[in-house]
Design a protein around this motif. Structure first.
Motif, PDB file in Angstrom:
ATOM      1  N   UNK A  87      37.064  73.886   7.740  1.00 14.67           N
ATOM      2  CA  UNK A  87      37.026  73.322   9.139  1.00 14.67           C
ATOM      3  C   UNK A  87      37.925  73.682   9.901  1.00 14.67           C
ATOM      4  N   UNK A  88      39.230  73.780   9.240  1.00 11.82           N
ATOM      5  CA  UNK A  88      40.649  73.905   9.832  1.00 11.82           C
ATOM      6  C   UNK A  88      40.540  75.026  10.873  1.00 11.82           C
ATOM      7  N   UNK A  89      40.835  74.970  12.251  1.00 10.78           N
ATOM      8  CA  UNK A  89      40.788  75.823  13.296  1.00 10.78           C
ATOM      9  C   UNK A  89      41.846  75.979  14.079  1.00 10.78           C
ATOM     10  N   UNK A  90      42.421  77.045  14.914  1.00 20.59           N
ATOM     11  CA  UNK A  90      43.210  77.151  16.021  1.00 20.59           C
ATOM     12  C   UNK A  90      42.136  77.233  17.301  1.00 20.59           C
ATOM     13  N   UNK A  91      42.555  76.290  18.076  1.00 19.53           N
ATOM     14  CA  UNK A  91      41.680  76.487  19.510  1.00 19.53           C
ATOM     15  C   UNK A  91      42.700  76.764  20.494  1.00 19.53           C
ATOM     16  N   UNK A  92      42.820  78.004  21.411  1.00 18.21           N
ATOM     17  CA  UNK A  92      43.853  78.083  22.257  1.00 18.21           C
ATOM     18  C   UNK A  92      43.016  78.899  23.203  1.00 18.21           C
ATOM     19  N   UNK A  93      43.569  78.784  24.325  1.00 21.01           N
ATOM     20  CA  UNK A  93      42.566  79.395  25.559  1.00 21.01           C
ATOM     21  C   UNK A  93      43.441  80.895  25.699  1.00 21.01           C
ATOM     22  N   UNK A  94      42.407  81.749  25.998  1.00 21.71           N
ATOM     23  CA  UNK A  94      43.198  83.114  26.249  1.00 21.71           C
ATOM     24  C   UNK A  94      42.031  83.933  26.772  1.00 21.71           C
ATOM     25  N   UNK A  95      42.047  84.694  27.757  1.00 23.06           N
ATOM     26  CA  UNK A  95      41.344  85.844  27.995  1.00 23.06           C
ATOM     27  C   UNK A  95      41.743  87.242  27.874  1.00 23.06           C
ATOM     28  N   UNK A  96      41.117  88.350  28.223  1.00 22.43           N
ATOM     29  CA  UNK A  96      41.554  89.713  27.937  1.00 22.43           C
ATOM     30  C   UNK A  96      43.045  89.973  28.558  1.00 22.43           C
ATOM     31  N   UNK A  97      43.013  89.241  29.753  1.00 21.22           N
ATOM     32  CA  UNK A  97      44.543  89.295  30.507  1.00 21.22           C
ATOM     33  C   UNK A  97      45.588  88.696  29.651  1.00 21.22           C
ATOM     34  N   UNK A  98      45.234  87.575  28.864  1.00 22.87           N
ATOM     35  CA  UNK A  98      46.512  86.850  28.194  1.00 22.87           C
ATOM     36  C   UNK A  98      46.463  87.162  26.892  1.00 22.87           C
TER      37      UNK A  98
END
Length: 266
Positions: A87-98
């Motif tokens: 279940x452990x997961x790292x949720x982080x915002x990102x796009x192709x640009x970042x």
């Protein structure tokens, strides 16, 4: 007691979905290895599970040897291992640009490679018990949101691994591998994440119907209830399956242009 006497590792179980799954497992008769990064939160969950039914391990799941240490703790403490919940997961915002390669590797290390390592470390013991693996993925695995590129890639890879190992490990080791893909779940971290994005304290009480036809999003306990079926013997020989748990069809459901951009799924 659908999980009577089973020994189960639940990663990322100091909060959110993992915490709900661990607590439900204990309620169903299992003994659980709790895991996470937050020692204070972990001790609170340990207290809620009455102590003798659980043991706590605090460590970054992506560290070298972490998987082996979790497995050995389970076997040393409870004498066997019946199931693993990744279940452990790292949720982080990102796009192709970042997203750069270093960032993508970090997300993959936690969300995809660490589950693989834990399955591999646990396999000899799971084989002895004819046990199972339950991977907790995300509906983002199918394509994902524009600002969740790296996360979505990692969950897509996890889903492919589930289907692959669900076939091979069941044929060769009698170990079932299945996956739940939750939709948008109201966890403690999700509440805080949206507040950090500038939303109101009670943002989750007034959501666009396109995202929450029921008037609310999912609760961790609802994911935990579904998890019990896959961990219990009643799911029989079913393996290599991926089940989406959301209140609407995710694929092909396009929000109107004026819908809020609030959404970030599990």
């Amino acid at each position: 007691m659908r999980l009577q006497n089973k020994v189960i590792i639940v990663t990322g179980s100091t909060t959110g979905i993992g915490k709900a799954i661990a607590k439900r497992c204990v309620e169903e008769g299992a003994k659980v290895v709790l895991h996470g990064l937050e020692e204070e939160w972990g001790k609170a969950v340990l207290h809620e599970t009455r102590g003798d039914k659980a043991v706590l391990h605090i460590e970054d799941i992506s560290r070298e040897g972490a998987a082996e240490r979790l497995v050995q703790l389970a076997v040393k403490t409870f004498g066997k291992l019946d199931a693993v919940v990744n279940n452990a997961a790292l949720v982080a915002s990102s796009s192709i640009h970042t997203t750069d390669p270093s960032f993508l590797r970090k997300i993959l290390e936690v969300n995809t490679i660490a589950p693989f390592s834990l399955i591999k470390a646990a396999l000899p013991y799971l084989s002895e018990q004819k046990g199972c693996v339950l991977n907790i993925g995300s509906v983002n695995a199918y394509s994902g949101e524009p600002n969740l590129l790296a996360y979505s890639v990692s969950k897509g890879a996890l889903m492919t691994m589930t289907r692959n190992l669900g076939d091979t490990l069941f044929r060769e080791n009698h170990v079932r591998v299945n996956q739940i893909n939750p939709g948008w779940v109201l966890t403690e971290t999700e509440k805080q994440r949206k507040k950090d994005h500038g939303l109101a304290e009670d943002w989750y009480k007034d959501l666009p119907s396109v995202y929450a036809p029921a008037g609310r999003i999912l609760w961790p306990a609802e994911i935990a209830a579904a998890a019990v079926y896959w961990l219990a013997d009643e799911s029989g020989p079913i393996s290599g399956q991926v089940v989406d748990i959301e209140q609407h069809p995710f694929i092909g459901r396009n929000p109107p242009k004026d819908a809020s951009t609030i959404k970030t799924s599990k």
